[in-house]
Design a protein around this motif. Sequence first.
Motif, PDB file in Angstrom:
ATOM      1  N   ASN A 324       0.934  -1.609  -0.479  1.00 54.07           N
ATOM      2  CA  ASN A 324       0.125  -0.112  -0.016  1.00 54.07           C
ATOM      3  C   ASN A 324       0.577   1.045   0.066  1.00 54.07           C
ATOM      4  O   ASN A 324       2.316   1.165  -0.120  1.00 54.07           O
ATOM      5  N   GLY A 325       0.353   2.327   0.882  1.00 55.73           N
ATOM      6  CA  GLY A 325       1.200   3.529   0.234  1.00 55.73           C
ATOM      7  C   GLY A 325       2.079   3.915   1.391  1.00 55.73           C
ATOM      8  O   GLY A 325       2.839   4.454   1.507  1.00 55.73           O
ATOM      9  N   THR A 326       2.255   2.719   1.914  1.00 53.95           N
ATOM     10  CA  THR A 326       2.614   2.722   3.811  1.00 53.95           C
ATOM     11  C   THR A 326       3.767   1.802   3.724  1.00 53.95           C
ATOM     12  O   THR A 326       5.245   1.555   3.624  1.00 53.95           O
ATOM     13  N   TYR A 327       3.659   0.252   3.130  1.00 48.05           N
ATOM     14  CA  TYR A 327       4.599  -0.284   3.218  1.00 48.05           C
ATOM     15  C   TYR A 327       5.292  -1.339   2.145  1.00 48.05           C
ATOM     16  O   TYR A 327       4.250  -0.900   1.060  1.00 48.05           O
ATOM     17  N   SER A 328       5.842  -1.908   1.627  1.00 49.51           N
ATOM     18  CA  SER A 328       6.227  -2.597   1.038  1.00 49.51           C
ATOM     19  C   SER A 328       7.768  -3.555   1.563  1.00 49.51           C
ATOM     20  O   SER A 328       8.243  -3.426   2.639  1.00 49.51           O
ATOM     21  N   THR A 329       7.801  -4.738   0.791  1.00 46.37           N
ATOM     22  CA  THR A 329       9.027  -5.484   1.250  1.00 46.37           C
ATOM     23  C   THR A 329       9.908  -5.884  -0.245  1.00 46.37           C
ATOM     24  O   THR A 329       9.493  -6.251  -0.998  1.00 46.37           O
ATOM     25  N   GLN A 330      10.724  -7.061   0.640  1.00 48.64           N
ATOM     26  CA  GLN A 330      12.004  -7.331  -0.429  1.00 48.64           C
ATOM     27  C   GLN A 330      12.387  -8.438  -0.261  1.00 48.64           C
ATOM     28  O   GLN A 330      12.558  -8.752   1.280  1.00 48.64           O
ATOM     29  N   TYR A 331      12.479  -9.392  -1.265  1.00 46.62           N
ATOM     30  CA  TYR A 331      13.313 -11.093  -0.963  1.00 46.62           C
ATOM     31  C   TYR A 331      13.877 -11.262  -1.928  1.00 46.62           C
ATOM     32  O   TYR A 331      14.224 -11.257  -2.953  1.00 46.62           O
ATOM     33  N   LEU A 332      15.248 -11.581  -1.121  1.00 43.24           N
ATOM     34  CA  LEU A 332      16.595 -11.571  -1.777  1.00 43.24           C
ATOM     35  C   LEU A 332      17.225 -12.810  -2.372  1.00 43.24           C
ATOM     36  O   LEU A 332      17.195 -13.872  -1.395  1.00 43.24           O
ATOM     37  N   HIS A 333      18.254 -13.149  -3.068  1.00 43.02           N
ATOM     38  CA  HIS A 333      18.792 -14.311  -2.879  1.00 43.02           C
ATOM     39  C   HIS A 333      18.410 -15.483  -3.831  1.00 43.02           C
ATOM     40  O   HIS A 333      18.334 -16.609  -3.118  1.00 43.02           O
ATOM     41  N   MET A 334      17.519 -14.919  -5.047  1.00 48.07           N
ATOM     42  CA  MET A 334      16.648 -15.692  -4.751  1.00 48.07           C
ATOM     43  C   MET A 334      17.178 -16.864  -5.770  1.00 48.07           C
ATOM     44  O   MET A 334      17.861 -16.889  -6.891  1.00 48.07           O
ATOM     45  N   LYS A 335      17.172 -18.531  -6.167  1.00 48.50           N
ATOM     46  CA  LYS A 335      17.033 -19.267  -6.597  1.00 48.50           C
ATOM     47  C   LYS A 335      16.668 -18.932  -8.295  1.00 48.50           C
ATOM     48  O   LYS A 335      17.125 -18.914  -9.805  1.00 48.50           O
ATOM     49  N   ARG A 336      15.190 -19.128  -8.638  1.00 50.44           N
ATOM     50  CA  ARG A 336      14.423 -18.081  -9.472  1.00 50.44           C
ATOM     51  C   ARG A 336      12.883 -17.218  -8.882  1.00 50.44           C
ATOM     52  O   ARG A 336      12.597 -17.839  -7.349  1.00 50.44           O
ATOM     53  N   ARG A 337      13.004 -16.397  -9.374  1.00 47.16           N
ATOM     54  CA  ARG A 337      11.932 -15.831  -9.165  1.00 47.16           C
ATOM     55  C   ARG A 337      10.153 -16.189  -9.802  1.00 47.16           C
ATOM     56  O   ARG A 337      10.554 -16.846 -11.639  1.00 47.16           O
ATOM     57  N   LYS A 338       9.384 -16.280  -9.301  1.00 46.41           N
ATOM     58  CA  LYS A 338       8.410 -17.209 -10.140  1.00 46.41           C
ATOM     59  C   LYS A 338       7.031 -15.500 -10.172  1.00 46.41           C
ATOM     60  O   LYS A 338       5.995 -15.798 -11.288  1.00 46.41           O
ATOM     61  N   VAL A 339       7.311 -14.408 -10.519  1.00 50.81           N
ATOM     62  CA  VAL A 339       6.323 -13.341 -10.628  1.00 50.81           C
ATOM     63  C   VAL A 339       7.322 -12.033 -11.739  1.00 50.81           C
ATOM     64  O   VAL A 339       8.585 -12.839 -11.496  1.00 50.81           O
ATOM     65  N   ARG A 340       5.970 -11.588 -12.111  1.00 46.20           N
ATOM     66  CA  ARG A 340       6.984 -10.522 -13.027  1.00 46.20           C
ATOM     67  C   ARG A 340       6.257  -9.712 -12.680  1.00 46.20           C
ATOM     68  O   ARG A 340       5.100  -8.998 -11.435  1.00 46.20           O
ATOM     69  N   VAL A 341       7.072  -7.726 -13.117  1.00 45.45           N
ATOM     70  CA  VAL A 341       6.029  -6.202 -12.445  1.00 45.45           C
ATOM     71  C   VAL A 341       5.073  -6.515 -12.669  1.00 45.45           C
ATOM     72  O   VAL A 341       4.427  -6.686 -14.272  1.00 45.45           O
TER      73      VAL A 341
END
Length: 440
Positions: A324-341
């Motif tokens: 939302n306008g307040t919160y964001s999260t990030q997830y690093l060092h993945m083997k592979r990504r499943k989602v797109r922008v």
Amino acid sequence: MKTTYYAAILIVWLLTFYSCKEEKIQETPQEVMVEVKPKPVIKYGFNFDKYKVINDTIKSGESFGIILDRHHVFYPKINQISTTIKDTFDVRKVRAGKPYTILATKDTLEKAQIFIYKHNRIESTIINFQDSVISAYKYKKQVKFVEREIAGRVIDNFSNAIDTLGYSPILAYKVADIYSWTVDFYRLQKDDTFKLIFEQKFIEDSIPVGYGNIKAAVFNHKGKELYAYHYLADSIKGIPEYYDDEAGLLRRQFLKSPIKFRYRISSRYNLRRRIKLYGNRVRPHKGTDFAAPYGTPIMTTASGTVVESARRGGNGNYVKVRHNGTYSTQYLHMKRRKVRVGDFVQQGDIIGWVGLTGNTSGPHVCYRFWKNGRQVDPFREKLPTAKPMVDSLRPKYYEFIAPLKKQLDSIPYPEIEAVLEEIIKEKETNEESEEIIAKP
């Protein structure tokens, strides 16, 4: 006089004859032979006795056409079948490892007549091409729901506690989903206890095929009883939720961890941390590292929109979600990504898998948390909760959970103390025996 005498003798003889005949009939009753015909084997709506039944599994590289061709259906007919049923079933999507059944003719040719593709143990697609009319339709086996009650105690971890009671890890996952906002299952303590009332699903009366709803549960964690009840409070949305014994919603805006099971926090948010990869210099660590086996699924901790999905520098493969306008999260060092922008993800959706990309010395996901554009420690933040139950609905809810709470409280815990004592005695006996054998 003689006539009377002979008549009397005749009467006596007749009576004796018929009584003996009646006794003889009673002694040797006639046996009636009744031929008992075996009941026909009816499965998926077909009499299997009329066909040659072939059960198999799709092998790697096999297609629908290859399988039918092997069972004497030629390619013009295969093409006709594929075209006719394409709106119901795409034959190109059959997958290796899936079981199937072919009903074939009982003659020497054994030509396929019906193809049954089994999506799982409950659902199948039936393709019938034995007549001039070709059809395909979904088939679902009848499922019986049986209510179960269990109680257990955590000795090492929750999954093993469920396994000890004779149930699969799937049940442990369902319980973890309920308490994922309130209980850290990696930090369960020895002798934490739990009780569950849930539905187990069966087909053909005795074959277990999974679990239905968990109706009620209670977890005694760190001396506190955490109740959970499955209840439909919002009839407009029609989505049941889990509430505690005070009508509080268990669901929160953020999960406690992006990993469900089998993880440990290897490094916490620390602005003064020294990092070996950077020469043991002080470099702020603005995330929380969840170490987990390579390939472990990573979940988004809250619903939102994917704003970044890329591979870049020390981050390796990473995903960033704006909630939302307040919160964001990030997830690093993945083997592979499943989602797109641009993808919208629901809380708990898998967005990638634990890997070793970027600057990392072992498999883990670095979980970063933004509030108003600034990275913060989520474990020190007072995060928002979901909307509570409105006051007008509470009396009905309390009435609903009263018998469930009584039922939960009456479930006895297994007497594992006696079992543990027996194990300890057996171990001590074995050790004494080994000492005796070792003595000269």
